[in-house]
Write an enzyme that holds these catalytic residues in place. Structure first.
Site, PDB file in Angstrom:
ATOM      1  N   LYS A  54       4.171   3.983   2.975  1.00  0.00           N
ATOM      2  CA  LYS A  54       4.302   2.958   4.216  1.00  0.00           C
ATOM      3  C   LYS A  54       6.787   3.441   4.518  1.00  0.00           C
ATOM      4  CE  LYS A  54       1.166  -0.799   3.665  1.00  0.00           C
ATOM      5  NZ  LYS A  54       1.035  -2.344   3.073  1.00  0.00           N
ATOM      6  N   GLN A  98       2.426  -6.652   0.012  1.00  0.00           N
ATOM      7  CA  GLN A  98       1.187  -6.035  -0.301  1.00  0.00           C
ATOM      8  C   GLN A  98       0.276  -6.147  -0.887  1.00  0.00           C
ATOM      9  OE1 GLN A  98       0.867  -2.747   0.350  1.00  0.00           O
ATOM     10  NE2 GLN A  98      -0.842  -2.993  -0.256  1.00  0.00           N
ATOM     11  N   ASP A 121       1.935  -7.359   9.957  1.00  0.00           N
ATOM     12  CA  ASP A 121       0.124  -6.806   8.904  1.00  0.00           C
ATOM     13  C   ASP A 121      -0.985  -8.074  10.107  1.00  0.00           C
ATOM     14  OD1 ASP A 121      -0.220  -5.776   6.987  1.00  0.00           O
ATOM     15  OD2 ASP A 121       0.642  -6.840   5.983  1.00  0.00           O
TER      16      ASP A 121
END
Length: 300
Positions: A54, A98, A121
């Protein structure tokens, strides 16, 4: 019949190129550089690899990348304090924590602490509610990527019967909402559904997202259907080497389907590309600017 292979890697590259071009334009015209903060708690090897990817892709797109790596024993209060700081940092337009988190930290409480405007997200209940009610919000990256892959195959999804195998908050439920927004007839099937093969055979579009290696067999597929395989399962061969396979038995399904995504190289690359797209969109909205046109250039 041999199914068309839907190339997620190629589409992700085209999307990232578009995001990078729009990011450069935003800097040139507005002096604005999107920033993404990624928070990793602990040392899970798979999470570390994913986070590094990422960060690399964020930099390649011309965005700022803010890394926060915290030890395994970080307390929930300390993590929430960090998120609060990121929420108010004007250089940070997207915040991603995460998953999975260590067992002593409540993931729902952590996700709820992220500013919905920075929730790239798309997991915050506010964004989930906006998606369910057809309002603008940030959409979870994997379902968003699946929709883009479907449009590579179908110019118009209206009226098609879509079956979503799986009901998670991360993929299954938002996927169903996105398909409904495209005027599909949507069926969600799961572990308690009766006669999974029969239900899957009804699908013009089958999205498999259950995390069970090769659950979906070739005789579950309607001839000519489009199959989107979200599963990424690591399995070990008898010789000790590992390979990645999906939730769909690819060779069997490809002999029946009209189009199918491979694993790897299908949905996976799209997830990170859509994360970059969400970060760019979030930065524009926070600056009071219209959403950028992120339609990827046509493939070769």
């Amino acid at each position: 019949m041999t199914a068309q292979r839907i190339d997620g890697k190629a589409l992700a590259a085209r999307l990232q190129e578009t995001v990078a071009a729009r990011t450069a334009g935003l800097g040139a015209t507005q002096g604005l550089r999107p920033g993404l903060a990624v928070v990793l708690v602990g040392s899970d090897p798979a999470s570390q690899v994913y986070v590094r990817s990422k960060r690399r892709r964020t930099a390649e797109a011309g965005m700022q990348s803010f890394a926060h790596e915290l030890p395994e024993d970080t307390g929930e209060a300390a993590l929430l304090e960090l998120i609060a700081r990121l929420n108010t940092d004007p250089a940070v337009h997207g915040v991603l924590v995460q998953l999975p988190l260590p067992a002593h930290i409540d993931p729902m409480r952590v996700l709820a602490a992220i500013d919905p405007a920075k929730d790239v997200d798309g997991f915050h209940v506010v964004n989930a509610g906006r998606l369910a009610t057809g309002q603008p919000g940030l959409v979870p990256c994997t379902p968003l990527g699946c929709m883009m892959l479907l449009r590579e195959r179908h110019a118009d999804l209206s009226g098609l019967h879509a079956v979503v195998l799986g009901r998670s908050n991360i993929v299954g439920k938002p996927m169903a909402q996105l398909l409904l927004a495209e005027n599909c007839t949507v069926t969600v099937v799961h572990s308690r559904s009766r006669d999974l093969p029969m239900l899957c055979r009804q699908a013009d579009i089958l999205v498999a997202a259950v995390g069970r290696p090769e659950l979906v067999r070739g005789d579950w597929i309607r001839p000519g259907a489009t199959v989107i395989d979200v599963g990424i399962n690591r399995v070990v061969r008898p010789d000790g080497t590992a390979r990645l396979i999906g939730d769909v038995a690819f060779d069997e399904a490809a002999a029946v389907a009209g189009a199918i995504t491979p694993v790897p190289g299908g949905v996976g690359p799209m997830t990170i590309a859509c994360l970059l797209a969400n970060t760019l969109i979030a930065s524009c909205r926070q600056a009071g600017l219209p959403d950028p046109d992120l339609t990827p250039a046509p493939g070769a």
